[in-house]
Design a protein around this motif. Structure first.
Motif, mmCIF file in Angstrom:
data_model
loop_
_atom_site.group_PDB
_atom_site.id
_atom_site.type_symbol
_atom_site.label_atom_id
_atom_site.label_comp_id
_atom_site.label_asym_id
_atom_site.label_seq_id
_atom_site.Cartn_x
_atom_site.Cartn_y
_atom_site.Cartn_z
ATOM 1 N N GLY A 145 31.569 34.576 31.520
ATOM 2 C CA GLY A 145 31.497 33.405 30.646
ATOM 3 C C GLY A 145 30.258 33.358 29.778
ATOM 4 O O GLY A 145 30.312 32.945 28.621
ATOM 5 N N ILE A 205 46.642 27.765 28.825
ATOM 6 C CA ILE A 205 46.468 26.871 29.975
ATOM 7 C C ILE A 205 46.726 25.425 29.564
ATOM 8 O O ILE A 205 47.382 24.673 30.289
ATOM 9 C CB ILE A 205 45.072 27.054 30.603
ATOM 10 C CG1 ILE A 205 45.001 28.427 31.274
ATOM 11 C CG2 ILE A 205 44.776 25.941 31.603
ATOM 12 C CD1 ILE A 205 43.625 28.814 31.762
ATOM 13 N N LYS A 260 42.669 29.572 26.765
ATOM 14 C CA LYS A 260 42.485 28.118 26.784
ATOM 15 C C LYS A 260 43.737 27.416 26.263
ATOM 16 O O LYS A 260 44.214 26.452 26.865
ATOM 17 C CB LYS A 260 41.274 27.736 25.929
ATOM 18 C CG LYS A 260 41.015 26.271 25.852
ATOM 19 C CD LYS A 260 39.817 25.970 24.953
ATOM 20 C CE LYS A 260 39.653 24.485 24.764
ATOM 21 N NZ LYS A 260 38.549 24.178 23.856
ATOM 22 N N LEU A 276 36.085 34.293 33.912
ATOM 23 C CA LEU A 276 35.199 33.340 33.229
ATOM 24 C C LEU A 276 33.903 33.142 34.006
ATOM 25 O O LEU A 276 32.833 32.989 33.401
ATOM 26 C CB LEU A 276 35.918 32.021 32.996
ATOM 27 C CG LEU A 276 37.068 32.087 31.995
ATOM 28 C CD1 LEU A 276 37.804 30.755 31.927
ATOM 29 C CD2 LEU A 276 36.574 32.508 30.623
ATOM 30 N N ASP A 277 33.986 33.149 35.327
ATOM 31 C CA ASP A 277 32.764 33.053 36.141
ATOM 32 C C ASP A 277 31.864 34.263 35.912
ATOM 33 O O ASP A 277 30.647 34.131 35.771
ATOM 34 C CB ASP A 277 33.102 32.953 37.630
ATOM 35 C CG ASP A 277 33.612 31.586 38.036
ATOM 36 O OD1 ASP A 277 33.495 30.634 37.232
ATOM 37 O OD2 ASP A 277 34.149 31.479 39.158
ATOM 38 N N LEU A 294 45.814 32.706 37.240
ATOM 39 C CA LEU A 294 44.862 31.609 37.029
ATOM 40 C C LEU A 294 43.578 31.873 37.818
ATOM 41 O O LEU A 294 42.468 31.669 37.308
ATOM 42 C CB LEU A 294 45.495 30.285 37.438
ATOM 43 C CG LEU A 294 44.799 29.019 36.992
ATOM 44 C CD1 LEU A 294 44.623 28.992 35.481
ATOM 45 C CD2 LEU A 294 45.587 27.807 37.433
ATOM 46 N N GLN A 295 43.727 32.357 39.033
ATOM 47 C CA GLN A 295 42.556 32.712 39.832
ATOM 48 C C GLN A 295 41.795 33.879 39.197
ATOM 49 O O GLN A 295 40.561 33.901 39.189
ATOM 50 C CB GLN A 295 42.972 33.055 41.259
ATOM 51 C CG GLN A 295 43.483 31.851 42.025
ATOM 52 C CD GLN A 295 44.040 32.219 43.385
ATOM 53 O OE1 GLN A 295 44.299 33.367 43.692
ATOM 54 N NE2 GLN A 295 44.237 31.204 44.215
ATOM 55 N N THR A 296 42.532 34.825 38.640
ATOM 56 C CA THR A 296 41.907 35.961 37.966
ATOM 57 C C THR A 296 41.155 35.492 36.729
ATOM 58 O O THR A 296 40.015 35.911 36.489
ATOM 59 C CB THR A 296 42.975 37.011 37.574
ATOM 60 O OG1 THR A 296 43.666 37.415 38.756
ATOM 61 C CG2 THR A 296 42.339 38.220 36.905
ATOM 62 N N ALA A 297 41.781 34.621 35.946
ATOM 63 C CA ALA A 297 41.131 34.087 34.744
ATOM 64 C C ALA A 297 39.867 33.323 35.114
ATOM 65 O O ALA A 297 38.823 33.469 34.460
ATOM 66 C CB ALA A 297 42.093 33.178 33.990
ATOM 67 N N ASN A 298 39.945 32.545 36.162
ATOM 68 C CA ASN A 298 38.776 31.785 36.616
ATOM 69 C C ASN A 298 37.642 32.723 37.014
ATOM 70 O O ASN A 298 36.477 32.499 36.656
ATOM 71 C CB ASN A 298 39.182 30.880 37.780
ATOM 72 C CG ASN A 298 38.124 29.853 38.110
ATOM 73 O OD1 ASN A 298 37.428 29.367 37.232
ATOM 74 N ND2 ASN A 298 38.021 29.517 39.383
ATOM 75 N N LEU A 299 37.974 33.778 37.713
ATOM 76 C CA LEU A 299 36.963 34.747 38.124
ATOM 77 C C LEU A 299 36.363 35.466 36.912
ATOM 78 O O LEU A 299 35.147 35.663 36.839
ATOM 79 C CB LEU A 299 37.559 35.753 39.103
ATOM 80 C CG LEU A 299 36.611 36.799 39.681
ATOM 81 C CD1 LEU A 299 35.414 36.144 40.374
ATOM 82 C CD2 LEU A 299 37.347 37.694 40.649
ATOM 83 N N LYS A 302 36.839 40.419 42.880
ATOM 84 C CA LYS A 302 35.533 40.274 42.214
ATOM 85 C C LYS A 302 34.879 41.638 42.018
ATOM 86 O O LYS A 302 34.326 41.923 40.954
ATOM 87 C CB LYS A 302 34.620 39.353 43.024
ATOM 88 C CG LYS A 302 33.306 39.068 42.334
ATOM 89 C CD LYS A 302 32.498 38.040 43.105
ATOM 90 C CE LYS A 302 31.225 37.703 42.360
ATOM 91 N NZ LYS A 302 30.450 36.670 43.040
#
Length: 116
Positions: A66, A86, A83, A62-63, A55-60, A23
């Motif tokens: 985003g 995935i 998108k 986007l958090d 996937l965890q990196t992409a999620n972070l 992060k």
């Protein structure tokens, strides 16, 4: 990052995650700084060896970003590609689960029909 070997980049991402530093590493980036990271994620997320950390990196990402993704057309394009990537992976996993279920069913039926 374009010329780096994916295994090295993903190893660094793994190490950052273990040290709770991903992060921090991704925070405060400009569009230009974020583009190569997001492009790498989009390009390699379908590789089963890299899917979990990316996937965890992409999620972070986007958090963290985003709310500002729509402000940059290049970032927005990569997010849309992410998108799609995935969605394709989820579709493939669904097909694979159905195949495994059918193989198990065939195996179970084959054992029932074998004479003792």
């Amino acid at each position: 990052m374009k010329e780096a070997h994916p295994v090295i980049v993903v190893s660094v991402i793994d190490e950052l995650m273990q040290r709770n530093g991903l992060k921090i590493a991704l925070s405060g980036r400009t569009d230009a700084d974020l583009l190569p990271v997001l492009a790498f994620v989009v390009k390699h997320i379908a590789n089963p060896h890299y899917t979990r950390p990316l996937l965890q990196t992409a999620n972070l990402i986007l958090d963290l970003y985003g709310s500002v993704c729509r402000q940059s057309s290049m970032i927005d394009d990569l997010v849309m590609k992410l998108k799609v990537a995935i969605k394709n992976e989820l579709t493939m996993l669904d097909h694979m689960q159905k195949i495994v279920a059918n193989v198990r069913l065939l195996g179970a039926n084959g054992l029932d029909s074998v004479p003792s």
